[in-house]
Design an enzyme around this catalytic site. Structure first.
Site, PDB file in Angstrom:
ATOM      1  CD  GLU A  85      -2.651  -1.383   2.500  1.00  0.00           C
ATOM      2  OE1 GLU A  85      -3.641  -2.130   2.446  1.00  0.00           O
ATOM      3  OE2 GLU A  85      -2.320  -0.767   3.549  1.00  0.00           O
TER       4      GLU A  85
ATOM      5  CE1 TYR B  99      -5.142   1.443   2.115  1.00  0.00           C
ATOM      6  CE2 TYR B  99      -5.902   3.223   3.518  1.00  0.00           C
ATOM      7  CZ  TYR B  99      -5.998   1.918   3.078  1.00  0.00           C
ATOM      8  OH  TYR B  99      -6.956   1.078   3.595  1.00  0.00           O
TER       9      TYR B  99
END
Length: 166
Positions: free
Chosen positions: A81, A95
Protein backbone atom coordinates in the site's frame (compact mmCIF):
# COMPACT_ATOMS: atom_id res chain seq x y z
CA UNK A 1 -24.27 -11.05 -19.39
CA UNK A 2 -24.95 -7.30 -19.61
CA UNK A 3 -25.34 -7.14 -15.83
CA UNK A 4 -21.93 -8.79 -15.44
CA UNK A 5 -20.36 -6.25 -17.81
CA UNK A 6 -21.94 -3.37 -15.85
CA UNK A 7 -20.50 -4.74 -12.60
CA UNK A 8 -17.02 -4.98 -14.10
CA UNK A 9 -17.09 -1.36 -15.22
CA UNK A 10 -18.67 0.32 -12.20
CA UNK A 11 -16.60 1.29 -9.16
CA UNK A 12 -17.54 0.20 -5.68
CA UNK A 13 -17.79 3.00 -3.15
CA UNK A 14 -18.36 2.77 0.55
CA UNK A 15 -17.78 4.44 3.86
CA UNK A 16 -17.76 3.22 7.43
CA UNK A 17 -16.93 4.79 10.76
CA UNK A 18 -16.02 3.80 14.30
CA UNK A 19 -16.59 5.87 17.42
CA UNK A 20 -13.78 5.89 19.96
CA UNK A 21 -15.27 6.97 23.26
CA UNK A 22 -12.92 8.77 25.64
CA UNK A 23 -10.15 8.80 23.03
CA UNK A 24 -8.85 12.19 21.96
CA UNK A 25 -8.76 12.67 18.17
CA UNK A 26 -5.02 13.42 18.30
CA UNK A 27 -4.35 10.03 19.97
CA UNK A 28 -6.27 8.14 17.29
CA UNK A 29 -4.58 10.19 14.56
CA UNK A 30 -1.11 9.43 15.95
CA UNK A 31 -1.91 5.71 15.67
CA UNK A 32 -3.24 5.92 12.09
CA UNK A 33 -0.57 8.34 10.87
CA UNK A 34 2.11 5.80 11.82
CA UNK A 35 1.46 4.29 8.39
CA UNK A 36 3.99 1.46 8.52
CA UNK A 37 2.86 0.16 11.92
CA UNK A 38 -0.75 -0.74 11.20
CA UNK A 39 -0.20 -4.19 12.74
CA UNK A 40 -0.06 -2.51 16.17
CA UNK A 41 -3.72 -1.45 15.76
CA UNK A 42 -5.07 -4.18 13.47
CA UNK A 43 -4.50 -7.50 15.29
CA UNK A 44 -5.33 -9.67 12.26
CA UNK A 45 -2.16 -8.37 10.58
CA UNK A 46 0.97 -10.30 11.42
CA UNK A 47 3.27 -7.93 9.54
CA UNK A 48 3.30 -4.30 8.46
CA UNK A 49 6.61 -2.83 7.43
CA UNK A 50 8.07 -0.10 5.28
CA UNK A 51 9.49 -1.30 1.97
CA UNK A 52 10.12 2.01 0.19
CA UNK A 53 10.13 5.76 0.72
CA UNK A 54 10.37 8.11 3.68
CA UNK A 55 8.29 7.32 6.80
CA UNK A 56 5.27 9.62 7.16
CA UNK A 57 5.70 11.10 3.68
CA UNK A 58 3.56 10.59 0.55
CA UNK A 59 5.11 7.85 -1.57
CA UNK A 60 6.07 5.59 1.34
CA UNK A 61 5.04 1.98 0.67
CA UNK A 62 4.11 -0.54 3.35
CA UNK A 63 3.79 -4.30 3.08
CA UNK A 64 0.96 -5.78 5.14
CA UNK A 65 0.39 -9.51 5.58
CA UNK A 66 -1.70 -11.93 7.61
CA UNK A 67 -0.22 -14.86 9.45
CA UNK A 68 -0.26 -18.23 7.66
CA UNK A 69 -3.17 -20.53 8.45
CA UNK A 70 -1.99 -23.88 9.85
CA UNK A 71 1.62 -23.00 8.90
CA UNK A 72 0.62 -22.97 5.21
CA UNK A 73 2.63 -20.12 3.63
CA UNK A 74 0.30 -20.11 0.60
CA UNK A 75 -2.56 -18.97 2.88
CA UNK A 76 -0.88 -15.63 3.68
CA UNK A 77 -2.93 -12.66 2.46
CA UNK A 78 -0.78 -9.64 1.61
CA UNK A 79 -0.86 -6.18 0.08
CA UNK A 80 1.55 -3.37 -0.73
CA UNK A 81 0.00 0.00 0.00
CA UNK A 82 1.28 3.43 -1.02
CA UNK A 83 0.60 6.56 1.02
CA UNK A 84 -0.83 9.16 -1.38
CA UNK A 85 -1.56 12.08 0.94
CA UNK A 86 -1.23 12.83 4.63
CA UNK A 87 -2.64 15.93 6.33
CA UNK A 88 -1.97 16.22 10.08
CA UNK A 89 -4.11 19.39 10.35
CA UNK A 90 -7.22 17.64 8.96
CA UNK A 91 -6.05 14.32 10.50
CA UNK A 92 -6.59 12.62 7.14
CA UNK A 93 -4.60 10.29 4.90
CA UNK A 94 -5.23 8.45 1.66
CA UNK A 95 -3.54 5.40 0.25
CA UNK A 96 -3.81 2.93 -2.61
CA UNK A 97 -3.14 -0.77 -2.95
CA UNK A 98 -0.40 -1.15 -5.55
CA UNK A 99 -0.04 -4.96 -5.40
CA UNK A 100 -1.81 -7.76 -3.53
CA UNK A 101 -3.01 -11.33 -3.66
CA UNK A 102 -6.47 -10.22 -2.48
CA UNK A 103 -8.09 -9.61 -5.86
CA UNK A 104 -7.86 -5.81 -5.90
CA UNK A 105 -7.43 -4.24 -9.33
CA UNK A 106 -7.93 -0.64 -8.23
CA UNK A 107 -8.35 0.49 -4.61
CA UNK A 108 -8.00 3.94 -3.05
CA UNK A 109 -9.00 4.65 0.54
CA UNK A 110 -9.17 7.69 2.80
CA UNK A 111 -9.07 7.58 6.58
CA UNK A 112 -9.89 10.60 8.70
CA UNK A 113 -10.11 11.17 12.44
CA UNK A 114 -12.81 13.62 13.49
CA UNK A 115 -13.31 14.99 17.02
CA UNK A 116 -16.82 14.32 18.31
CA UNK A 117 -19.00 17.19 19.53
CA UNK A 118 -18.60 17.71 23.23
CA UNK A 119 -14.99 16.60 23.18
CA UNK A 120 -15.65 13.12 24.59
CA UNK A 121 -14.01 10.95 21.98
CA UNK A 122 -13.53 10.89 18.26
CA UNK A 123 -14.60 9.05 15.17
CA UNK A 124 -12.50 7.35 12.50
CA UNK A 125 -14.06 7.49 9.03
CA UNK A 126 -12.83 5.11 6.31
CA UNK A 127 -14.00 5.59 2.74
CA UNK A 128 -13.05 3.40 -0.19
CA UNK A 129 -13.37 3.47 -3.98
CA UNK A 130 -12.33 0.28 -5.75
CA UNK A 131 -13.08 -1.99 -8.67
CA UNK A 132 -15.40 -4.89 -7.85
CA UNK A 133 -13.49 -7.78 -6.29
CA UNK A 134 -13.94 -11.17 -7.86
CA UNK A 135 -15.69 -13.58 -5.53
CA UNK A 136 -17.02 -10.80 -3.27
CA UNK A 137 -20.28 -8.89 -3.19
CA UNK A 138 -20.26 -5.19 -2.34
CA UNK A 139 -22.22 -5.75 0.90
CA UNK A 140 -19.77 -8.44 2.04
CA UNK A 141 -16.82 -6.18 1.27
CA UNK A 142 -18.36 -3.23 3.14
CA UNK A 143 -19.17 -5.50 6.08
CA UNK A 144 -15.51 -6.63 6.12
CA UNK A 145 -14.32 -3.00 6.09
CA UNK A 146 -16.68 -2.12 8.93
CA UNK A 147 -15.64 -5.06 11.12
CA UNK A 148 -11.97 -4.26 10.41
CA UNK A 149 -12.42 -0.62 11.40
CA UNK A 150 -14.34 -1.55 14.57
CA UNK A 151 -11.41 -3.81 15.55
CA UNK A 152 -8.86 -1.06 14.81
CA UNK A 153 -10.91 1.44 16.82
CA UNK A 154 -11.28 -0.95 19.76
CA UNK A 155 -7.53 -1.63 19.81
CA UNK A 156 -6.69 2.09 19.70
CA UNK A 157 -9.15 2.77 22.55
CA UNK A 158 -7.62 0.00 24.66
CA UNK A 159 -4.10 1.40 24.24
CA UNK A 160 -4.78 5.14 24.38
CA UNK A 161 -4.90 6.82 27.77
CA UNK A 162 -8.40 8.08 28.60
CA UNK A 163 -9.09 11.67 27.60
CA UNK A 164 -9.81 14.25 30.22
CA UNK A 165 -12.29 17.02 29.65
CA UNK A 166 -11.94 20.38 31.36
Amino acid sequence: MEEEDDQKQSKWQGKTSAELKRTVAEQAWTALADFCNLHKWFPTLATCLQVEGVPGQPGVIRYCASAPVDNDESSIKWAKEKLLTIDPIQRCLSYEITESNLGFKSYVATMQVVAMDGGDGCKIEWSVVCDPIEGWGLDDFLSYLDSSLQLIGKTIMEHAPPSTTN
